[in-house]
Design a protein around this motif. Structure first.
Motif, PDB file in Angstrom:
ATOM      1  N   MET A   1      21.910  43.904  42.258  1.00  0.00           N
ATOM      2  CA  MET A   1      22.736  44.069  43.448  1.00  0.00           C
ATOM      3  C   MET A   1      23.909  44.992  43.121  1.00  0.00           C
ATOM      4  N   ASN A   2      24.048  46.058  43.886  1.00  0.00           N
ATOM      5  CA  ASN A   2      25.084  47.046  43.623  1.00  0.00           C
ATOM      6  C   ASN A   2      26.357  46.681  44.382  1.00  0.00           C
ATOM      7  N   LEU A   3      27.325  46.167  43.664  1.00  0.00           N
ATOM      8  CA  LEU A   3      28.565  45.746  44.293  1.00  0.00           C
ATOM      9  C   LEU A   3      29.501  46.917  44.550  1.00  0.00           C
ATOM     10  N   PHE A   4      29.283  48.026  43.847  1.00  0.00           N
ATOM     11  CA  PHE A   4      30.104  49.207  44.087  1.00  0.00           C
ATOM     12  C   PHE A   4      29.872  49.715  45.513  1.00  0.00           C
ATOM     13  N   THR A   5      28.609  49.780  45.901  1.00  0.00           N
ATOM     14  CA  THR A   5      28.264  50.216  47.255  1.00  0.00           C
ATOM     15  C   THR A   5      28.787  49.223  48.283  1.00  0.00           C
ATOM     16  N   ALA A   6      28.648  47.929  47.964  1.00  0.00           N
ATOM     17  CA  ALA A   6      29.126  46.893  48.884  1.00  0.00           C
ATOM     18  C   ALA A   6      30.625  47.007  49.098  1.00  0.00           C
ATOM     19  N   ARG A   7      31.354  47.327  48.042  1.00  0.00           N
ATOM     20  CA  ARG A   7      32.804  47.463  48.148  1.00  0.00           C
ATOM     21  C   ARG A   7      33.164  48.705  48.970  1.00  0.00           C
ATOM     22  N   LEU A   8      32.445  49.816  48.734  1.00  0.00           N
ATOM     23  CA  LEU A   8      32.721  51.054  49.458  1.00  0.00           C
ATOM     24  C   LEU A   8      32.420  50.920  50.948  1.00  0.00           C
ATOM     25  N   THR A   9      31.358  50.225  51.289  1.00  0.00           N
ATOM     26  CA  THR A   9      30.948  50.086  52.687  1.00  0.00           C
ATOM     27  C   THR A   9      31.665  48.945  53.399  1.00  0.00           C
ATOM     28  N   GLY A  10      32.523  48.226  52.670  1.00  0.00           N
ATOM     29  CA  GLY A  10      33.286  47.148  53.289  1.00  0.00           C
ATOM     30  C   GLY A  10      32.548  45.837  53.398  1.00  0.00           C
ATOM     31  N   MET A  12      32.010  43.905  50.929  1.00  0.00           N
ATOM     32  CA  MET A  12      32.670  42.991  50.000  1.00  0.00           C
ATOM     33  C   MET A  12      34.154  43.330  49.952  1.00  0.00           C
ATOM     34  N   LEU A  13      35.001  42.325  50.067  1.00  0.00           N
ATOM     35  CA  LEU A  13      36.437  42.536  49.964  1.00  0.00           C
ATOM     36  C   LEU A  13      36.831  42.882  48.541  1.00  0.00           C
ATOM     37  N   SER A  14      37.905  43.626  48.403  1.00  0.00           N
ATOM     38  CA  SER A  14      38.470  43.843  47.078  1.00  0.00           C
ATOM     39  C   SER A  14      38.984  42.509  46.550  1.00  0.00           C
ATOM     40  N   THR A  15      39.147  42.403  45.246  1.00  0.00           N
ATOM     41  CA  THR A  15      39.625  41.149  44.656  1.00  0.00           C
ATOM     42  C   THR A  15      40.997  40.788  45.193  1.00  0.00           C
ATOM     43  N   GLU A  16      41.861  41.796  45.329  1.00  0.00           N
ATOM     44  CA  GLU A  16      43.206  41.537  45.840  1.00  0.00           C
ATOM     45  C   GLU A  16      43.158  40.957  47.248  1.00  0.00           C
ATOM     46  N   HIS A 374      37.411  40.137  39.097  1.00  0.00           N
ATOM     47  CA  HIS A 374      36.742  39.693  40.313  1.00  0.00           C
ATOM     48  C   HIS A 374      36.776  38.174  40.341  1.00  0.00           C
ATOM     49  N   VAL A 375      36.636  37.627  41.534  1.00  0.00           N
ATOM     50  CA  VAL A 375      36.559  36.171  41.681  1.00  0.00           C
ATOM     51  C   VAL A 375      35.086  35.795  41.769  1.00  0.00           C
ATOM     52  N   TYR A 376      34.647  34.988  40.815  1.00  0.00           N
ATOM     53  CA  TYR A 376      33.255  34.545  40.748  1.00  0.00           C
ATOM     54  C   TYR A 376      33.181  33.085  41.207  1.00  0.00           C
ATOM     55  N   THR A 377      32.266  32.820  42.124  1.00  0.00           N
ATOM     56  CA  THR A 377      32.187  31.498  42.740  1.00  0.00           C
ATOM     57  C   THR A 377      30.771  30.950  42.660  1.00  0.00           C
ATOM     58  N   PHE A 378      30.686  29.658  42.358  1.00  0.00           N
ATOM     59  CA  PHE A 378      29.412  28.942  42.361  1.00  0.00           C
ATOM     60  C   PHE A 378      29.560  27.744  43.283  1.00  0.00           C
ATOM     61  N   ARG A 379      28.713  27.694  44.288  1.00  0.00           N
ATOM     62  CA  ARG A 379      28.749  26.580  45.246  1.00  0.00           C
ATOM     63  C   ARG A 379      27.500  25.717  45.045  1.00  0.00           C
ATOM     64  N   TRP A 380      27.745  24.435  44.835  1.00  0.00           N
ATOM     65  CA  TRP A 380      26.672  23.502  44.471  1.00  0.00           C
ATOM     66  C   TRP A 380      26.711  22.323  45.446  1.00  0.00           C
ATOM     67  N   THR A 381      25.704  22.247  46.307  1.00  0.00           N
ATOM     68  CA  THR A 381      25.586  21.118  47.223  1.00  0.00           C
ATOM     69  C   THR A 381      24.320  20.344  46.882  1.00  0.00           C
TER      70      THR A 381
END
Length: 437
Positions: A1-10, A12-16, A374-381
């Protein structure tokens, strides 16, 4: 998964921006929880039941639309006023209050009444002449007719009722053209509407409609701003007896250094891989534990003694630099059980996923600059596992779910198959939320 493209296209939010979003969400959740326990919300919910009930709405409709003339009180008061205002009744009441007429009635009921028929007697007495006039008058006939009439009985019954406190109170209600505005129901509804339009109540229900899953499903359970190492101990946190915690492997270049390569500085946790020789116990797949001389040192750290949890949401702000593999995730303290990778840099690329022997499921993340947090999140239900980078979902699984409580684990290591060198794993903060049923 290319997060650079996701960040450029909006996508994915920036970490800030994502951290600001988290802070805003947390502030909203804190406010939401405070309102949830407030007496104002409790009052609002109670009033809502009352105001929206069919009984209340019917009562409101009646108060606002019923005509005074259609009410029982209006009909009775109109009948009373009509009867008491009639000439027959007025004449009758006047007779009751007139002293001369009362004297006549007294005379009429006496033995002397027969004298009224004697002309000579009348000529001698002005009183007899007056009584005779009354006796022969329409005024007396009206009195006689009304005395035992149905209308007098009706008037007396109405008169007894319309002057009671209860009737007057009910009559005042229905006779009031602004009876709705003066009613207790109006006050109840107004209080309900005032609460419904208050900033806190509007915020409470608007926030529930937002798509902030964790705001609804999770509550804070653990937070570490990395200002100290109070929550962290060296080692893997092994649960099985006889295991040498904190050991390295003979196919690795580093010896774990019992926490000496871990530093808590400037609000972050640094695990450093350094070029220095160290003799330490290592695990060999064929020979078991044996002493081995390593050319580098590093650390593996865990929160087993301070915190562990089953299910929930686990977040951390992480980056790494230099050579080596860097890992931050969850462990059960048993090498035969799964590891959850929130952050894993494998020497060439970033990964997230589940590490579980041959059943490992990992997703490669391209476009993640190692120099950036970056903020890395794991959600476990109970139904699934989901991984995120900032606000972007990167992996979802509905099987292989862990079945035990897990603790946080951080480590840096150098495989023998790769070139050695120095590096750092940097963790700025870690937060855990528990699942709310």
């Amino acid at each position: 998964m290319n997060l650079f493209t996701a960040r450029l296209t909006g996508k994915m939010l920036s970490t800030e921006k994502f951290e600001k979003t988290i802070a805003d969400m947390q502030a909203r959740v804190v406010r939401w929880r405070e309102i949830e326990k407030s007496p104002e919300l409790a009052e609002y919910l109670e009033l809502k039941k009352i105001v929206e009930s069919s009984d209340f709405q019917e009562r409101k409709k009646v108060l606002k639309t019923r005509k005074y003339s259609d009410t029982d009180e209006g009909k009775k008061m109109r009948a009373y006023e009509k009867l008491s205002g009639s000439l027959r009744i007025k004449g009758y009441k006047y007779a009751l209050e007139n002293p001369t007429f009362q004297a006549f009635l007294k005379f009429r009921d006496s033995e002397d009444f027969q004298r009224i028929h004697n002309v000579k007697e009348r000529l001698k007495s002005s009183e007899l002449r007056m009584f005779n006039m009354i006796y022969r008058s329409a005024f007396y006939r009206n009195y006689q007719e009304v005395l035992n009439s149905p209308e007098l009985k009706q008037l007396e019954a109405l008169e007894a009722e319309v002057h009671t406190e209860d009737f007057l109170k009910r009559h005042a209600l229905w006779a009031d053209s602004k009876r709705w505005e003066h009613s207790e129901e109006y006050k109840t509804e107004k209080r309900f509407l005032d609460l419904a339009n208050s900033e806190d109540i509007k915020f409470y229900f608007e926030s529930r409609k937002e798509k902030i899953d964790w705001a609804e499903l999770f509550r804070p359970a653990f937070a570490d701003d990395m200002s100290s190492g109070k929550n962290w101990k060296p080692g893997y946190g092994y649960t099985r007896a006889g295991m040498k915690d904190g050991h390295s492997r003979t196919n690795e270049r580093q010896a774990y250094n019992d926490g000496k390569n871990t530093f808590f500085v400037e609000g972050r946790m640094n695990i450093e891989t350094r070029a220095e020789s160290k003799k330490a116990v290592a695990w060999d797949e064929k020979r078991g534990f044996e002493e081995h001389v390593f050319e580098y040192t590093s650390d593996v750290m865990n929160t087993k003694e301070a915190f562990m949890q089953e299910q929930g949401m686990f977040m951390a702000k992480v980056r790494s630099q230099g050579v080596g593999h860097h890992f931050f995730g969850l462990s059960m303290g048993d090498s035969n059980k799964p590891l959850v990778a929130l952050y894993h840099y494998n020497g060439s690329k970033h990964q997230m996923g589940l590490v579980y022997g041959t059943r490992t499921k990992m997703v490669d993340l391209t476009g993640v600059l190692r120099s950036m947090y970056h903020v890395y999140t794991f959600r476990w239900t109970k139904n699934e596992l989901v991984w995120y980078v900032n606000d972007m979902e990167v992996l979802r699984m509905a099987n292989r779910l862990p079945q035990e409580a897990m603790f946080l684990l951080a480590q840096s290591f150098l495989p023998m198959s790769e070139k050695g060198g120095e590096g750092k794993l940097k963790i700025q903060w870690a937060r855990v939320y528990k699942t709310v049923d």
